[in-house]
Design an enzyme around this catalytic site. Structure first.
Site, short mmCIF file in Angstrom:
data_model
loop_
_atom_site.label_atom_id
_atom_site.label_comp_id
_atom_site.label_asym_id
_atom_site.label_seq_id
_atom_site.Cartn_x
_atom_site.Cartn_y
_atom_site.Cartn_z
N VAL A 92 0.85 -1.19 0.00
CA VAL A 92 0.00 0.00 0.00
C VAL A 92 0.89 1.25 0.00
O VAL A 92 1.81 1.37 0.82
CB VAL A 92 -0.94 -0.01 1.23
CG1 VAL A 92 -1.72 1.29 1.30
CG2 VAL A 92 -1.89 -1.20 1.16
N LYS A 93 0.57 2.15 -0.94
CA LYS A 93 1.38 3.36 -1.06
C LYS A 93 0.76 4.48 -0.25
O LYS A 93 -0.42 4.84 -0.45
CB LYS A 93 1.43 3.76 -2.54
CG LYS A 93 2.81 4.04 -3.05
CD LYS A 93 2.77 4.21 -4.54
CE LYS A 93 4.02 4.85 -5.03
NZ LYS A 93 3.97 5.11 -6.46
N ILE A 94 1.53 5.03 0.67
CA ILE A 94 1.04 6.10 1.56
C ILE A 94 1.98 7.30 1.43
O ILE A 94 3.20 7.14 1.53
CB ILE A 94 1.05 5.63 3.04
CG1 ILE A 94 0.17 4.38 3.25
CG2 ILE A 94 0.67 6.75 4.00
CD1 ILE A 94 -1.31 4.64 3.34
#
Ligand code: G3P
Length: 276
Positions: free
Chosen positions: A96-98
């Site tokens: 997941v890209k945050i």
């Protein structure tokens, strides 16, 4: 150094995985928009969910980064969990890209939300790629929060520094890894002299403190950028599809191929079962 492809175009991902030289995929909302718009233009009505699943299956066994859209803590965590629950079962390769700091203005109250979200997702064993890194300090905080990857943006950091130095440039123009001087002074951004220097500073700090987080150099635009981040010790470089072709290209390789092919004598070719 591992090589990821920075694209949401399924055909590009399939082509590179068929060759067997790619170690992962990174996407972002802009890349997904580009891929979806192009498909619509060609009358392809594949649902985005099906499309993402195809990407995940193609990249099975290697990480695929998918970005959240929300910009505050609860929203990013909720979307991160949703993305992971919906898509990770497909091929067990979702990251997941945050964003490191989702605030749209300086020192906003939401400035810690990215780091908080990383911490929460990491506790749930959801691997995070922390994006939009422009300082080694941001990388350090993201690593301490438990990010699996931190993504310093080499090209955009170079854009920022050369704009500061008032140098005329096109997006694809190479910026030297050692930086550039103006009036005898090195132009820097908070102690960083170039995108490659940013990558190197992130690598140095994370290694120094034995942090497990890997540095994923992003916003790479030229073959020299790839070379620079390899020399800077980056764990991973994420590269646009077309650059993979350029990495293999050299005028003298082409010339050599022409000469060697022309010089093959029939007797030698016959040895190899070729009749000329
Ligand atoms: O990996 C981030 C990348 O997609 C951004 O690239 O060239 O638009 O800065 P660029």
């Amino acid at each position: 150094m591992k090589l990821f492809v920075d694209t949401a175009e399924l055909e590009e991902i399939q082509a590179l995985y068929a060759i067997g030289i790619v170690d992962g995929v990174t996407t972002n909302p802009s890349l997904i928009k580009k891929a979806v718009d192009r498909r619509k233009k060609h009358g392809d009505s594949t649902k985005i969910e099906t499309y993402i699943k195809k990407i995940l299956k193609t990249a099975k066994g290697t990480p695929v980064s998918l970005e959240v859209t929300k910009t505050e803590y609860a929203g990013m965590v909720d979307e991160g969990v949703r993305l992971y629950k919906k898509f990770n079962p497909v091929a067990r390769n979702v990251y997941v890209k945050i964003p490191v700091n989702p605030a749209m203005k300086k020192n906003d109250v939401t400035c810690f939300d990215g780091i908080r979200a990383i911490k929460t997702l990491a506790k749930k064993n959801i691997p995070v790629n922390c994006t939009l890194i422009f300082t080694p300090e941001q990388a350090l905080l993201a690593a301490k929060a438990g990010a699996a990857f931190v993504s310093p943006f080499l090209g955009r950091e170079n854009d920022f520094i050369r704009k500061k130095g008032r140098w005329f440039f096109k997006k694809e123009d190479y910026y030297p890894s050692r930086g550039r001087s103006k009036d005898g002074k090195l132009v820097t951004d908070q102690g960083v002299s170039s995108g490659a220097n940013l990558v190197n500073q992130c690598v140095t700090i994370l290694k120094k403190y034995n942090l497990k987080t890997q540095v994923l150099a992003a916003s790479i635009r030229s073959t020299q950028d790839v070379l620079d981040v390899a020399l800077a010790g980056s764990d991973i470089a994420t590269i646009p599809y077309n650059l993979f072709k350029e990495l293999l290209t050299h005028q003298k390789t082409i010339e050599g191929m022409k000469t060697f092919t022309k010089d093959i004598v029939p007797e030698y070719a016959k040895l190899l079962g070729v009749t000329k």
